[in-house]
Scaffold this active site. Structure first.
Site, short mmCIF file in Angstrom:
data_model
loop_
_atom_site.label_atom_id
_atom_site.label_comp_id
_atom_site.label_asym_id
_atom_site.label_seq_id
_atom_site.Cartn_x
_atom_site.Cartn_y
_atom_site.Cartn_z
CG ASP A 154 -36.87 12.56 19.95
OD1 ASP A 154 -37.62 13.51 20.26
OD2 ASP A 154 -36.35 12.46 18.81
CE LYS A 195 -48.97 17.55 13.93
NZ LYS A 195 -48.56 16.87 15.16
CB THR A 231 -40.25 24.14 19.08
OG1 THR A 231 -40.82 24.03 17.77
CG2 THR A 231 -41.35 24.27 20.12
CE1 TYR A 288 -46.85 19.14 11.27
CE2 TYR A 288 -48.42 20.93 10.95
CZ TYR A 288 -47.57 20.21 11.77
OH TYR A 288 -47.45 20.55 13.10
CG ASP A 318 -39.07 5.49 13.61
OD1 ASP A 318 -40.20 5.99 13.67
OD2 ASP A 318 -38.36 5.51 12.58
CB VAL A 319 -43.58 7.11 16.83
CG1 VAL A 319 -43.12 7.87 18.06
CG2 VAL A 319 -43.50 7.98 15.58
P1 NAP Z 1 -39.47 19.50 17.43
O1 NAP Z 1 -38.74 20.46 18.31
O2 NAP Z 1 -38.98 19.23 16.06
O3 NAP Z 1 -39.66 18.12 18.24
C1 NAP Z 1 -40.21 16.98 17.63
C2 NAP Z 1 -39.38 15.79 18.04
O4 NAP Z 1 -39.97 14.59 17.46
C3 NAP Z 1 -37.95 15.88 17.50
O5 NAP Z 1 -37.01 15.55 18.51
C4 NAP Z 1 -37.98 14.85 16.39
O6 NAP Z 1 -36.70 14.30 16.08
C5 NAP Z 1 -38.89 13.80 16.97
N1 NAP Z 1 -39.30 12.82 15.97
C6 NAP Z 1 -39.45 13.00 14.63
N2 NAP Z 1 -39.76 11.84 14.03
C7 NAP Z 1 -39.80 10.91 14.99
C8 NAP Z 1 -40.05 9.51 14.98
N3 NAP Z 1 -40.31 8.85 13.83
N4 NAP Z 1 -40.02 8.82 16.15
C9 NAP Z 1 -39.73 9.46 17.32
N5 NAP Z 1 -39.47 10.80 17.38
C10 NAP Z 1 -39.50 11.50 16.23
O7 NAP Z 1 -40.97 19.98 17.24
P2 NAP Z 1 -42.02 20.71 18.22
O8 NAP Z 1 -42.26 22.05 17.67
O9 NAP Z 1 -41.66 20.52 19.64
O10 NAP Z 1 -43.30 19.84 17.85
C11 NAP Z 1 -43.85 18.85 18.70
C12 NAP Z 1 -45.24 18.51 18.17
O11 NAP Z 1 -46.04 19.68 18.21
C13 NAP Z 1 -45.23 18.03 16.73
O12 NAP Z 1 -46.14 16.95 16.57
C14 NAP Z 1 -45.69 19.25 15.96
O13 NAP Z 1 -46.32 18.89 14.75
C15 NAP Z 1 -46.63 19.88 16.95
N6 NAP Z 1 -46.86 21.31 16.73
C16 NAP Z 1 -45.82 22.21 16.80
C17 NAP Z 1 -46.08 23.56 16.61
C18 NAP Z 1 -45.00 24.61 16.68
O14 NAP Z 1 -45.26 25.78 16.36
N7 NAP Z 1 -43.78 24.29 17.08
C19 NAP Z 1 -47.38 24.00 16.34
C20 NAP Z 1 -48.40 23.07 16.28
C21 NAP Z 1 -48.13 21.73 16.48
P3 NAP Z 1 -35.87 15.01 14.86
O15 NAP Z 1 -35.58 16.41 15.30
O16 NAP Z 1 -34.65 14.15 14.74
O17 NAP Z 1 -36.76 14.95 13.65
#
Ligand code: NAP
Length: 256
Positions: free
Chosen positions: A44, A165, A196, A161, A65-66
């Site tokens: 992360d 995706k 989340t 966004y 960082d990815v």
């Molecule tokens: P989350 O809780 O915000 O987790 C995402 C993690 O990725 C965070 O720890 C974030 O760090 C980290 N991150 C951000 N930029 C990064 C980088 N450059 N390099 C490495 N890590 C990085 O979000 P989540 O809801 O679990 O989402 C996970 C995935 O599912 C995402 O791709 C999201 O688009 C997708 N998704 C989520 C939902 C939903 O409803 N939650 C729905 C559809 C798709 P920071 O917090 O410091 O930014």
């Protein structure tokens, strides 16, 4: 007598990398894989805290960082053995709530660089290991926003966004085609609304808001572990003939 009935998944590959593993779906996915006995590199942008449920033999916590184009060196610097990696889950992502108008070049670039190009960086960096692995497999976490317009940030949808995706969905397909001959499978999951920290930027995730409730037949947010279970299945030996597919885990959102 039905008690005790179960159907186990098996994983004949080696270690896993999960990005975005400090939070939400990524943290749940890493925990699910570790519960199966898979040594998991939890990557992360902020160094993830060790998961207290698993020992150091099962987890490597890695700040990276990815967008970094030298990820192999970063993983190695954290003590990961890149050569034993068989599984990758690209979960790191950011969401913007900009609405449609006036999105800057910087906002576009950041979103695409993290959500789309970041996934490619991991796939490309790990391709030699995955090609050499037994049962190599990748899961990319896209979104229902890859498939249809969802205006969460009233009144407009956020274009960067959704585009990131949709691009990740096509990257899944091009990767699946490119790596199939070497036995590496690549699939994606399109989650609906998952409770989340990311979803919490839109409001309370304990219950669906009135505007969303009629659009989600399941009547609730998904739990992160429900997306993790789908990811584990797609990585498992039981999914050996599935590649290039997208699995929607959306509580029926597509039906409404
Ligand atoms: P989350 O809780 O915000 O987790 C995402 C993690 O990725 C965070 O720890 C974030 O760090 C980290 N991150 C951000 N930029 C990064 C980088 N450059 N390099 C490495 N890590 C990085 O979000 P989540 O809801 O679990 O989402 C996970 C995935 O599912 C995402 O791709 C999201 O688009 C997708 N998704 C989520 C939902 C939903 O409803 N939650 C729905 C559809 C798709 P920071 O917090 O410091 O930014």
């Amino acid at each position: 007598m039905t008690a005790g009935r179960s159907f186990a998944l098996s994983f004949s590959g080696g270690d896993a990398v999960v990005t975005g593993a400090a939070s939400g779906i990524g943290a749940a996915t890493a925990a699910t894989l570790m519960s199966a006995g898979i040594r998991t590199i939890r990557l992360d942008i902020r160094q993830p805290d060790p998961d207290p449920n698993y020992g150091p033999e099962l987890q490597v916590c890695c700040a990276a960082d990815v967008r970094d184009t030298n990820l192999v060196a970063v993983l190695q610097a954290h003590g990961a053995n890149v050569g034993t990696i068989s599984y990758l889950v690209n979960c790191a992502g950011i969401i913007d709530n900009t609405g449609f108008a006036g999105v800057s070049r910087e906002q576009w670039a950041r979103c695409l660089e993290i959500n789309l190009i970041g996934a490619y960086n991991l796939i490309d960096a790990l391709t030699p290991s995955l090609r050499a692995a037994k049962a190599g497999a990748i899961v990319n976490i896209t979104s229902i926003e890859a498939h249809r317009v969802i205006a969460l940030s009233d009144p407009d949808p956020t274009p960067q966004y959704a585009a990131s995706k949709a691009g990740l969905r096509m990257l899944t397909q091009t990767s699946a085609r490119a790596l199939a001959a070497d036995g590496v499978r690549v699939n994606s999951i399109s989650p609906g609304f998952v409770a989340t920290p990311m979803a919490a930027t839109h409001g309370d995730t304990n219950s669906l808001p009135p505007t969303l409730a009629p659009r989600v037949p399941a009547g609730r947010f998904a739990r992160p572990d429900e997306i993790a279970s789908a990811a584990a299945f797609l990585l498992s030996d039981q999914a050996a003939y599935i590649t290039g597919s997208d699995l929607r885990v959306d509580g029926g959102f597509e039906l409404t």
